[in-house]
Design a protein around this motif. Structure first.
Motif, mmCIF file in Angstrom:
data_model
loop_
_atom_site.group_PDB
_atom_site.id
_atom_site.type_symbol
_atom_site.label_atom_id
_atom_site.label_comp_id
_atom_site.label_asym_id
_atom_site.label_seq_id
_atom_site.Cartn_x
_atom_site.Cartn_y
_atom_site.Cartn_z
ATOM 1 N N THR A 23 -50.344 30.698 -80.308
ATOM 2 C CA THR A 23 -50.354 30.193 -79.773
ATOM 3 C C THR A 23 -49.843 28.535 -80.881
ATOM 4 O O THR A 23 -48.192 28.242 -82.162
ATOM 5 N N ARG A 24 -49.890 26.769 -80.648
ATOM 6 C CA ARG A 24 -49.294 25.403 -81.184
ATOM 7 C C ARG A 24 -50.515 25.542 -82.667
ATOM 8 O O ARG A 24 -49.559 24.677 -82.942
ATOM 9 N N ARG A 25 -50.649 25.851 -82.742
ATOM 10 C CA ARG A 25 -51.823 26.040 -83.730
ATOM 11 C C ARG A 25 -51.686 27.347 -85.286
ATOM 12 O O ARG A 25 -51.246 28.452 -84.770
ATOM 13 N N ALA A 74 -51.020 36.528 -78.915
ATOM 14 C CA ALA A 74 -50.333 35.785 -77.925
ATOM 15 C C ALA A 74 -50.232 34.499 -79.458
ATOM 16 O O ALA A 74 -50.999 34.360 -80.419
ATOM 17 N N ALA A 122 -42.749 31.201 -74.793
ATOM 18 C CA ALA A 122 -43.514 30.466 -76.591
ATOM 19 C C ALA A 122 -45.019 30.985 -76.619
ATOM 20 O O ALA A 122 -45.149 30.702 -77.607
ATOM 21 N N MET A 123 -46.250 32.245 -75.991
ATOM 22 C CA MET A 123 -46.766 32.586 -76.144
ATOM 23 C C MET A 123 -46.119 33.857 -77.070
ATOM 24 O O MET A 123 -47.336 35.318 -77.109
ATOM 25 N N HIS A 178 -45.760 18.617 -81.606
ATOM 26 C CA HIS A 178 -46.830 19.699 -81.114
ATOM 27 C C HIS A 178 -47.870 19.790 -81.820
ATOM 28 O O HIS A 178 -48.813 21.329 -81.959
ATOM 29 N N GLY A 194 -53.836 21.990 -73.356
ATOM 30 C CA GLY A 194 -53.285 22.365 -74.856
ATOM 31 C C GLY A 194 -52.449 22.598 -75.052
ATOM 32 O O GLY A 194 -52.050 22.357 -75.768
ATOM 33 N N ASP A 195 -52.060 23.674 -75.259
ATOM 34 C CA ASP A 195 -51.150 25.155 -75.380
ATOM 35 C C ASP A 195 -49.737 25.113 -74.498
ATOM 36 O O ASP A 195 -49.881 24.272 -73.153
ATOM 37 N N ASP A 196 -48.444 25.925 -74.668
ATOM 38 C CA ASP A 196 -47.661 26.092 -73.763
ATOM 39 C C ASP A 196 -48.532 27.005 -72.457
ATOM 40 O O ASP A 196 -48.366 27.179 -71.301
ATOM 41 N N ALA A 197 -49.298 28.092 -72.538
ATOM 42 C CA ALA A 197 -50.414 28.368 -71.583
ATOM 43 C C ALA A 197 -51.629 28.386 -71.946
ATOM 44 O O ALA A 197 -52.173 28.479 -73.659
ATOM 45 N N ALA A 198 -52.909 28.906 -71.291
ATOM 46 C CA ALA A 198 -53.721 29.674 -71.642
ATOM 47 C C ALA A 198 -53.765 30.875 -71.828
ATOM 48 O O ALA A 198 -52.843 32.019 -71.147
ATOM 49 N N VAL A 199 -54.935 30.833 -72.225
ATOM 50 C CA VAL A 199 -54.875 32.409 -72.428
ATOM 51 C C VAL A 199 -56.660 33.217 -72.574
ATOM 52 O O VAL A 199 -56.795 32.415 -72.914
ATOM 53 N N LEU A 200 -56.348 34.527 -71.815
ATOM 54 C CA LEU A 200 -57.760 34.533 -71.173
ATOM 55 C C LEU A 200 -57.874 35.726 -71.116
ATOM 56 O O LEU A 200 -57.506 36.595 -71.110
ATOM 57 N N VAL A 206 -52.103 35.231 -69.424
ATOM 58 C CA VAL A 206 -51.621 34.083 -70.271
ATOM 59 C C VAL A 206 -51.509 33.318 -68.869
ATOM 60 O O VAL A 206 -50.427 34.320 -68.103
ATOM 61 N N MET A 264 -45.713 28.805 -82.407
ATOM 62 C CA MET A 264 -44.596 28.404 -81.727
ATOM 63 C C MET A 264 -44.822 27.706 -80.265
ATOM 64 O O MET A 264 -45.753 27.366 -79.761
ATOM 65 N N ILE A 265 -44.001 26.532 -79.473
ATOM 66 C CA ILE A 265 -43.793 26.059 -78.853
ATOM 67 C C ILE A 265 -42.073 26.376 -78.471
ATOM 68 O O ILE A 265 -41.129 26.549 -78.956
ATOM 69 N N ASP A 266 -41.781 26.244 -76.904
ATOM 70 C CA ASP A 266 -40.286 25.579 -76.342
ATOM 71 C C ASP A 266 -40.380 23.990 -76.777
ATOM 72 O O ASP A 266 -41.035 23.416 -76.231
ATOM 73 N N ASP A 325 -42.654 28.736 -71.095
ATOM 74 C CA ASP A 325 -44.069 28.599 -71.407
ATOM 75 C C ASP A 325 -44.852 30.275 -71.628
ATOM 76 O O ASP A 325 -45.767 29.857 -72.984
ATOM 77 N N LEU A 326 -44.313 31.192 -71.122
ATOM 78 C CA LEU A 326 -45.096 32.597 -71.482
ATOM 79 C C LEU A 326 -43.627 33.113 -73.058
ATOM 80 O O LEU A 326 -44.979 33.808 -73.908
ATOM 81 N N VAL A 338 -57.520 30.545 -75.461
ATOM 82 C CA VAL A 338 -56.739 29.010 -75.652
ATOM 83 C C VAL A 338 -56.680 28.580 -74.196
ATOM 84 O O VAL A 338 -56.856 28.644 -73.499
#
Lengths: 312, 312
Positions: free
Chosen positions: A142-144, A140, A75-76, A212, B25-31, A40, A199-201, A72-73, B22
């Motif tokens: 996400t916002r979705r 993780a 929130a994931m 968002h 567009g989110d709080d962080a990317a997920v890889l 992340v 989730m989002i911060d 940000d971490l 991800v």
């Protein structure tokens, strides 16, 4: 003092656990990720006169730079692992750097973060932080994922940072601390990982960040009477209208806003999160965000709702 | 145009392969990292008036920002995977951003890099790039590992970027391209992974970067006559002394300097690297870097050697 001496100063103070195979001082760092985990990653920059002012102690800037990224971490639902620091400084000022590191490395140590590399350049002050965290594969948040009927919940209390910003020097110490010394909700983020649909911060403000979390066609109803306020905020801001503005429009609280299934037991979640979790409203299919109160009239600019597609 | 529209503009143009769970567009990317791999991470910032000037096309700045960071991954023998972009811009200028992305994303696509996230802030122009690459476990090449008697080799040709900087507008197109449009030696880095005892990219200049490959007590002998020069450099700089200064003291060539066992077959390595590999000297136990030539007198400031511990 040259670049290499400054880098050595940073290296000497940074910690590195077993995951850091090559740390500060090579062309790049080499890291051992946890098998079965996903990465992340996030980056956030602080710029003078926008995110802090010249009178801030360097330690507060370092602390905030770390926490804004850690948030940000959180929130994931990720666990922080490694940090890179890209500092652009007007001059090689070791006092400033030492102060900055005091704040940054305190936050890093608390969060279990290893500072593994970075970059120093000369120019207008710019603090860039990049963090890499880990989550178990597929975990993780996400916002979705919000659905109409879901509950909206926030951790802790909101509005303090915005009040501190608005009140300036007249804000008391407790409010000012929330602005300069926020705490990313890492434990809460991980505690909410299973229950949270999304989730989002809260960095831009409740209504802006909430937008968002909503897909096209979705909306939300916010219960203004349910917005959690700190004692410091209640003491400093008597009228409910100003308080609502700080709580719905102000950013930088770094609390988490999360979407939960209707009927979720928030007291159990609060206990594992280690801080209060308040239900503040619900997701609708109205396409609009509406704020309401049973106790007071809602000012038109709050109450008319906020269309997150047009910004109207 | 606001921050969200600019971010959407970047997202729409960025590619994402299956490893990006991800993205922007989110709080962080997920890889999803490659099982069995280790991570190689680096960050580098470009600042106006230090790394480029106001007259540079935005596409050249974007290209250079990517390549300067890719070069650090090349020097570790890593394969580029993911990028974060932290841009601080004086104003939301879509023409500049589009030009920047032309250069940055061209370089990213060539290198197999996914742009997965970033940050936009307003302030004095600052271009921060963070890259994450991967190596098979235990295969990263660090700066440590040189032994007395080992050969020193460089890829390609050196001195062009320094000559372009010194000659300014009078430098021909070929030299100027080396300064603004360098190519990180990714293929060469991976081709050298097994043979290289140590490796670094040439960003600060041959002698300065070489010093980072030497442990306490080690030194090096550099054969000035063996330094590989491009035809453009030979044509533009007639006297050998100026040429030597560009080749030993100038940075930004982004070639690789590598330490090889004595007797290594460089022609086979050149073939797999896809570009010439020249032996330019050897590691000693003298504690000093000495430059020598069979053809010309070596100027005292080059020839007296350079003590990398005192900088003298």
């Amino acid at each position: 003092m040259g670049e290499f001496e400054l880098i050595e100063r940073i290296r000497a103070r940074s910690r590195a656990d077993d995951s850091v195979l090559v740390g500060i001082g090579d062309d790049a760092a080499v890291l051992a990720p946890t098998p079965g985990s996903q990465l992340v990653v996030t980056t956030d920059s602080l710029v003078a006169e926008r995110h802090f002012t010249a009178d801030w102690p360097a330690a507060d800037i370092g602390w905030l730079a770390a926490q804004a990224n850690l948030s940000d971490l959180a929130a994931m639902a990720a666990r922080p692992r490694w940090a890179l620091l890209a500092l652009t400084l007007p001059e090689p000022d070791t006092d400033w750097l030492d102060g900055f590191l005091d704040g940054f490395l305190d936050a890093a140590a608390e969060a279990g973060l290893n500072l593994v590399g970075g970059n120093l350049a000369r120019g207008p002050l710019n603090v860039g932080v990049e963090l890499i965290g880990e989550v178990p594969a597929g975990r993780a948040v996400t916002r979705r994922g919000a659905r109409a009927g879901d509950c909206l919940a926030v951790t802790g209390t909101i509005g303090d940072a915005a009040a501190a910003l608005a009140l300036g020097e007249t804000a008391g110490r407790a409010l000012r601390q929330r602005l300069r010394r926020p705490n990313a909700r890492l434990r809460a983020g991980q505690a909410l990982a299973d229950a949270a649909r999304a989730m989002i911060d809260l960095s831009d403000g409740l209504l802006a960040d909430l937008a968002h979390l909503l897909s096209e066609g979705q909306g939300a109803e916010i219960e203004l009477d349910a917005l959690p306020a700190s004692e410091a905020l209640l003491a400093a801001v008597n009228d409910h209208e100003s308080r609502w503005r700080f709580q719905t429009g102000g950013g930088s609280d770094y609390e988490l806003l999360t979407v939960l299934e209707p009927g979720t037991d928030t007291s159990a979640l609060s206990a594992s999160a280690g801080l209060p979790l308040s239900i503040i409203g619900r997701v609708t299919d109205s396409g609009r965000i509406v704020c309401r109160s049973d106790r007071h009239a809602v000012p038109a600019t709050l109450g008319r709702g906020w269309d997150h597609f047009s910004g109207d």
